[in-house]
Scaffold this active site. Structure first.
Site, mmCIF file in Angstrom:
data_model
loop_
_atom_site.group_PDB
_atom_site.id
_atom_site.type_symbol
_atom_site.label_atom_id
_atom_site.label_comp_id
_atom_site.label_asym_id
_atom_site.label_seq_id
_atom_site.Cartn_x
_atom_site.Cartn_y
_atom_site.Cartn_z
ATOM 1 N N CYS A 8 17.361 22.795 9.056
ATOM 2 C CA CYS A 8 17.565 22.231 7.730
ATOM 3 C C CYS A 8 19.202 22.621 7.140
ATOM 4 C CB CYS A 8 16.750 23.055 6.653
ATOM 5 S SG CYS A 8 17.004 24.816 6.367
ATOM 6 N N ASN A 11 19.374 26.857 6.392
ATOM 7 C CA ASN A 11 18.899 27.962 7.163
ATOM 8 C C ASN A 11 18.577 29.087 6.370
ATOM 9 O OD1 ASN A 11 19.133 29.773 10.410
ATOM 10 N ND2 ASN A 11 17.410 28.693 9.942
ATOM 11 N N CYS A 13 16.059 28.713 3.437
ATOM 12 C CA CYS A 13 14.899 28.328 2.905
ATOM 13 C C CYS A 13 13.876 27.750 3.825
ATOM 14 C CB CYS A 13 15.138 27.400 1.711
ATOM 15 S SG CYS A 13 16.105 28.238 0.478
ATOM 16 N N ARG A 14 14.012 26.232 4.150
ATOM 17 C CA ARG A 14 12.951 25.492 4.700
ATOM 18 C C ARG A 14 12.728 25.856 6.192
ATOM 19 N NH1 ARG A 14 15.390 20.031 2.776
ATOM 20 N NH2 ARG A 14 17.084 21.290 3.353
ATOM 21 N N SER A 15 14.020 25.667 6.917
ATOM 22 C CA SER A 15 13.844 25.948 8.509
ATOM 23 C C SER A 15 13.369 27.378 8.905
ATOM 24 C CB SER A 15 14.863 25.483 9.359
ATOM 25 O OG SER A 15 16.106 26.092 9.001
ATOM 26 N N ASP A 121 14.319 19.840 -0.872
ATOM 27 C CA ASP A 121 14.943 21.261 -0.432
ATOM 28 C C ASP A 121 14.637 22.183 -1.886
ATOM 29 O OD1 ASP A 121 16.470 23.138 -0.186
ATOM 30 O OD2 ASP A 121 18.240 22.010 0.265
HETATM 31 P P1 4NP Z 1 17.808 25.131 3.174
HETATM 32 O O1 4NP Z 1 18.097 25.397 1.541
HETATM 33 O O2 4NP Z 1 18.525 24.116 3.685
HETATM 34 O O3 4NP Z 1 16.282 24.673 3.019
HETATM 35 O O4 4NP Z 1 18.115 26.471 3.705
HETATM 36 C C1 4NP Z 1 19.393 25.182 1.237
HETATM 37 C C2 4NP Z 1 19.985 26.520 1.236
HETATM 38 C C3 4NP Z 1 21.479 26.705 0.730
HETATM 39 C C4 4NP Z 1 22.107 25.497 0.370
HETATM 40 C C5 4NP Z 1 21.513 24.175 0.268
HETATM 41 C C6 4NP Z 1 20.033 24.175 0.677
HETATM 42 N N1 4NP Z 1 23.582 25.431 -0.263
HETATM 43 O O5 4NP Z 1 23.976 24.616 -0.721
HETATM 44 O O6 4NP Z 1 24.278 26.690 0.081
#
Ligand code: 4NP
Length: 150
Positions: A8, A11, A13-15, A121
């Site tokens: 994702c 790394n 939240c989702r992955s 997201d």
């Molecule tokens: P993820 O979520 O891609 O599901 O881990 C996010 C975590 C952090 C950020 C964006 C999405 N960020 O912009 O820092």
């Protein structure tokens, strides 16, 4: 053995949710897998799973305190058999980094279900419950596809 890499943006939240949900499925139902997760960006590298995502996993009896965010590398492309992205944007980022997908390994988690779509997201939607449910749905479908093929 099948090596599965979930990807994702951050790394955190989702992955990682996908990594740990898939690990649990394999521990319950069996199979010879190597399972990991990583990010297309280096923004969160070294950070733990975001607390609301870790809390969703904990609600389902899954613990992820050892996980730290890492960025996807070019060598991961060769090392893993299936590279499972959470949304189309992750697919595009990897293809940009790698100059394409020569081995046809990159896919999207919910493309394994009857309703192909992105996983929104939860960093932005704040809906960790829906993210968990969609990721669990995708992991189930992915597990069934990979265990049927091998
Ligand atoms: P993820 O979520 O891609 O599901 O881990 C996010 C975590 C952090 C950020 C964006 C999405 N960020 O912009 O820092």
């Amino acid at each position: 053995m099948i090596k599965v890499m979930f990807v994702c943006l951050g790394n955190i939240c989702r992955s990682p949710m996908a990594e740990y949900i898939f690990r649990k499925l394999v521990s319950e139902r069996g199979g010879d897998f190597v399972i990991a997760s990583s990010a297309t960006s280096s923004e969160e590298a070294g950070n733990r799973v975001y607390p609301p995502a870790a809390a969703m996993l904990a609600q389902h009896g899954i613990h992820c305190q050892d996980k730290r965010a890492v960025r996807f590398t070019r060598s991961d492309y060769d090392a893993y058999d299936v590279i499972v992205c959470m949304e189309r944007r992750n697919v595009s980022s990897l293809e940009r980094m790698l100059g394409g997908d020569p081995d046809g390994k990159i896919c999207r988690l919910l493309d394994f279900t009857d309703a192909p779509r992105d996983i929104a997201d939860p960093w932005y939607t704040r809906d960790f419950k829906t993210a968990y449910a969609e990721i669990a749905e995708g992991c189930q479908a992915l597990y069934e596809t990979l265990t049927k093929q091998n």
